[in-house]
Design an enzyme around this catalytic site. Structure first.
Site, PDB file in Angstrom:
ATOM      1  N   GLU A 159      22.973  -9.390 -25.810  1.00 32.01           N
ATOM      2  CA  GLU A 159      21.680  -8.839 -26.214  1.00 32.01           C
ATOM      3  C   GLU A 159      20.722  -9.922 -26.746  1.00 32.01           C
ATOM      4  OE1 GLU A 159      19.573  -5.544 -29.178  1.00 32.01           O
ATOM      5  OE2 GLU A 159      21.731  -5.842 -29.277  1.00 32.01           O
TER       6      GLU A 159
ATOM      7  N   LYS B 195      22.023  -5.909 -22.672  1.00 29.50           N
ATOM      8  CA  LYS B 195      21.137  -5.037 -23.425  1.00 29.50           C
ATOM      9  C   LYS B 195      19.842  -5.805 -23.664  1.00 29.50           C
ATOM     10  CE  LYS B 195      20.703  -2.163 -27.570  1.00 29.50           C
ATOM     11  NZ  LYS B 195      21.395  -1.521 -28.715  1.00 29.50           N
TER      12      LYS B 195
END
Length: 295
Positions: free
Chosen positions: A176, A213
């Protein structure tokens, strides 16, 4: 669910991933949003007890186990707690929800337009404990503040290096590198980010997969090529400060990305709501986020 069942659910399930991983620094803000004032608790233990009660209420809500929530990202203390009389990871899997664990220790100060993750010297022991509790994967966040190619490449290299440690432990990492949605140069910077991620994916050993993500891109469809990449198990999007409606509208323009929202899921929940009001509010958010994820 066993490991293969969890893998299949994340890879092909029709739904989204709930982010229930607010850490110590963001917990007071999350509690205020839930209608719990700072004077309702004293010290970390009481604060975490309050946020655990909120999370347990979500996990036990009838709508949360409706099949539209594929996974849930947990804070470490939540992983170690109980819900419905069972350890949280076991309770989630009982409800058809795959458990993930937030493993990063927060962010360094900004340098070269990014905030790298702080060192994680005890990561292996945490991963072993998570694996023993039946956790499927992990999540770790770093932040891009502006389009500095050197900084962007460094932040992605760090994410994949830590991801390698997680894969070695037998868990699936969620990579992420969040791009701040308020950055004026985000559209150009996200192209640099895409190139860096592709390089990281191509360097993974054959047979290994990670999850990604990412902030919903400024240019709709920018990450479409990553959706079917053989080393990407699933592409998920963070809400990044958007309201539920804004995040869902923008996510709908990016087929193949599913939601992994925190604010977008929790923003209208309140401690003062009756169980019926709470379930109706959470259920409405789940329906909106699910529809946007399946667009």
């Amino acid at each position: 669910m066993n490991q293969q069942e969890m893998t299949d659910r994340i890879a092909r399930g029709q739904g989204f991933i709930a982010a229930l991983d607010q850490s110590g620094g963001s917990t007071p803000k999350a509690l205020r949003g839930y209608g719990v004032s700072d004077d309702s608790w004293s010290g970390d233990d009481e604060m975490f007890a309050q946020i655990h009660a909120m999370r347990s209420r979500i996990v036990e809500s009838p709508c949360f186990g409706c099949g539209k929530v594929l996974g849930a990202i947990l804070f470490e203390k939540t992983m170690d707690g109980d819900s419905g009389g069972k350890p949280v990871p076991d309770r989630l899997k009982e409800r058809g929800i795959v458990p993930f664990l937030k493993v990063d220790k927060g962010l360094e100060d900004e340098a070269n337009g990014v905030q790298m993750m702080k060192p994680m010297p005890d990561l292996e022991s945490l991963l072993a404990r998570a694996k023993a509790k039946g956790v499927f994967g992990t999540k770790m966040r770093s932040v891009i503040k502006r389009n500095d190619p050197a900084g962007i490449k460094a932040i992605v290299r760090q994410q994949f290096a830590e991801g390698a440690r997680i894969l070695t432990a037998g868990l699936v990492p969620i990579i992420e590198p969040e791009y701040d949605i308020t950055a004026a140069d985000r559209a150009e910077g996200e192209k640099i980010l895409l190139e860096a991620i592709e390089e990281g994916l191509d360097a993974l050993p054959a047979g290994q997969q990670v999850m990604l993500k990412l902030s919903i891109p400024a240019e709709a469809g920018l990450y479409s090529g990553l959706v079917d990449h053989p080393r990407v198990l699933r592409m998920v999007a963070l809400s990044g400060g958007y309201s539920t409606d804004e995040a869902c509208e923008k996510l709908s323009a990016n087929p193949g990305m599913i939601a992994s929202f925190s604010r977008g899921l929790l923003q209208d929940l309140r401690a003062s709501q009756t169980d019926e009001e709470f379930d109706a509010t959470l259920g409405a958010a789940i329906e909106r986020i699910h529809a946007a994820s399946m667009a």
